[in-house]
Design a protein around this motif. Structure first.
Motif, PDB file in Angstrom:
ATOM      1  N   VAL A   1       0.875  -1.171   0.000  1.00  0.00           N
ATOM      2  CA  VAL A   1       0.000   0.000   0.000  1.00  0.00           C
ATOM      3  C   VAL A   1       0.914   1.223   0.000  1.00  0.00           C
ATOM      4  CG1 VAL A   1      -1.897   1.163   1.177  1.00  0.00           C
ATOM      5  CG2 VAL A   1      -1.685  -1.331   1.322  1.00  0.00           C
ATOM      6  N   THR A   2       1.161   1.763  -1.194  1.00  0.00           N
ATOM      7  CA  THR A   2       2.180   2.797  -1.331  1.00  0.00           C
ATOM      8  C   THR A   2       1.850   4.077  -0.577  1.00  0.00           C
ATOM      9  OG1 THR A   2       1.177   3.491  -3.421  1.00  0.00           O
ATOM     10  CG2 THR A   2       3.035   1.961  -3.534  1.00  0.00           C
ATOM     11  N   MET A   3       0.588   4.450  -0.499  1.00  0.00           N
ATOM     12  CA  MET A   3       0.250   5.703   0.180  1.00  0.00           C
ATOM     13  C   MET A   3       0.545   5.629   1.675  1.00  0.00           C
ATOM     14  SD  MET A   3      -0.616   8.043  -1.844  1.00  0.00           S
ATOM     15  CE  MET A   3      -1.459   9.238  -0.844  1.00  0.00           C
ATOM     16  N   SER A   4       0.080   4.592   2.342  1.00  0.00           N
ATOM     17  CA  SER A   4       0.281   4.528   3.794  1.00  0.00           C
ATOM     18  C   SER A   4       1.725   4.196   4.147  1.00  0.00           C
ATOM     19  CB  SER A   4      -0.681   3.527   4.429  1.00  0.00           C
ATOM     20  OG  SER A   4      -0.392   2.227   4.010  1.00  0.00           O
ATOM     21  N   GLN A   5       2.316   3.234   3.469  1.00  0.00           N
ATOM     22  CA  GLN A   5       3.689   2.884   3.795  1.00  0.00           C
ATOM     23  C   GLN A   5       4.672   3.943   3.293  1.00  0.00           C
ATOM     24  OE1 GLN A   5       3.501  -1.307   2.496  1.00  0.00           O
ATOM     25  NE2 GLN A   5       4.051  -1.785   4.622  1.00  0.00           N
ATOM     26  N   GLY A   6       4.293   4.680   2.271  1.00  0.00           N
ATOM     27  CA  GLY A   6       5.097   5.826   1.839  1.00  0.00           C
ATOM     28  C   GLY A   6       5.123   6.899   2.918  1.00  0.00           C
ATOM     29  N   TRP A   7       3.974   7.113   3.580  1.00  0.00           N
ATOM     30  CA  TRP A   7       3.920   8.069   4.683  1.00  0.00           C
ATOM     31  C   TRP A   7       4.793   7.598   5.841  1.00  0.00           C
ATOM     32  CZ3 TRP A   7       3.277  12.829   5.885  1.00  0.00           C
ATOM     33  CH2 TRP A   7       3.052  13.213   7.206  1.00  0.00           C
ATOM     34  N   VAL A   8       4.762   6.314   6.135  1.00  0.00           N
ATOM     35  CA  VAL A   8       5.594   5.765   7.212  1.00  0.00           C
ATOM     36  C   VAL A   8       7.074   5.999   6.884  1.00  0.00           C
ATOM     37  CG1 VAL A   8       6.274   3.666   8.442  1.00  0.00           C
ATOM     38  CG2 VAL A   8       3.871   4.056   7.876  1.00  0.00           C
ATOM     39  N   MET A   9       7.462   5.761   5.658  1.00  0.00           N
ATOM     40  CA  MET A   9       8.852   5.985   5.253  1.00  0.00           C
ATOM     41  C   MET A   9       9.210   7.467   5.345  1.00  0.00           C
ATOM     42  SD  MET A   9      10.533   3.279   4.653  1.00  0.00           S
ATOM     43  CE  MET A   9      11.907   3.890   3.730  1.00  0.00           C
ATOM     44  N   PHE A  10       8.319   8.341   4.869  1.00  0.00           N
ATOM     45  CA  PHE A  10       8.583   9.771   4.943  1.00  0.00           C
ATOM     46  C   PHE A  10       8.790  10.208   6.389  1.00  0.00           C
ATOM     47  CE2 PHE A  10       6.863  13.970   5.915  1.00  0.00           C
ATOM     48  CZ  PHE A  10       7.777  14.759   5.230  1.00  0.00           C
ATOM     49  N   VAL A  11       7.894   9.780   7.278  1.00  0.00           N
ATOM     50  CA  VAL A  11       7.972  10.180   8.682  1.00  0.00           C
ATOM     51  C   VAL A  11       9.266   9.674   9.306  1.00  0.00           C
ATOM     52  CG1 VAL A  11       6.941   9.827  10.965  1.00  0.00           C
ATOM     53  CG2 VAL A  11       5.501  10.436   9.015  1.00  0.00           C
ATOM     54  N   SER A  12       9.604   8.422   9.067  1.00  0.00           N
ATOM     55  CA  SER A  12      10.805   7.875   9.705  1.00  0.00           C
ATOM     56  C   SER A  12      12.067   8.558   9.190  1.00  0.00           C
ATOM     57  CB  SER A  12      10.878   6.359   9.529  1.00  0.00           C
ATOM     58  OG  SER A  12      10.912   6.018   8.170  1.00  0.00           O
TER      59      SER A  12
END
Length: 151
Positions: free
Chosen positions: A46-57
């Protein structure tokens, strides 16, 4: 980044790593880095949610590193605005990581029956560390806000 009970100033030099809540930067680095590594090591479904997780980290890792080096070099000495900057960053990081942890947990829950057992286990570990780093940022935020209020 020192305790609100010891004054409303940020420590400099190595004292940054010897004062509470500033010592929390170490578990923030470790847990945040583990979230980053674990999410990056799986197939992102799920690129949108896991992309947000990557951005935040990545964002929190970079900004925390920058602030740590600035505090250790003493760039904040004599400037009272840095206490507010620290408090603002801790609030932002806490909100970002809470949203990332919830999204990672939801994504992991939704992908539980896909059949990739190893990926599912890695995603569970990412959820655990995302909530652990959220907790450390929230504790750091509370004491940073107390320090800001005392300044």
């Amino acid at each position: 980044m020192s305790s609100a009970t010891t004054g409303a100033t940020l420590p400099t030099g190595i004292k940054v790593l010897a004062s509470f809540p500033d010592v929390l930067v170490l578990p923030e680095f470790v847990f945040g880095g583990l979230v980053w590594i674990l999410v990056a090591s799986t197939k992102v479904a799920v690129t949108m949610s896991q992309g947000w997780v990557m951005f935040v980290s990545v964002f929190c890792f970079v900004i925390s590193t920058l602030l740590l080096f600035l505090y250790m070099c003493g760039a904040h000495c004599g400037k009272s605005a840095w206490v507010a900057v620290d408090a603002f960053y801790q609030v932002t990081a806490s909100i970002f990581y809470l949203s990332a942890a919830v999204l990672q947990a939801y994504t992991t829950y939704m992908l539980r029956n896909v059949g990739l057992h190893k990926t599912y286990q890695i995603d569970i570990a990412a959820v655990v560390f995302a909530f652990a780093v959220t907790l450390t940022y929230v504790i750091h935020m509370v004491f940073s806000l107390l320090r800001w209020k005392a300044s």
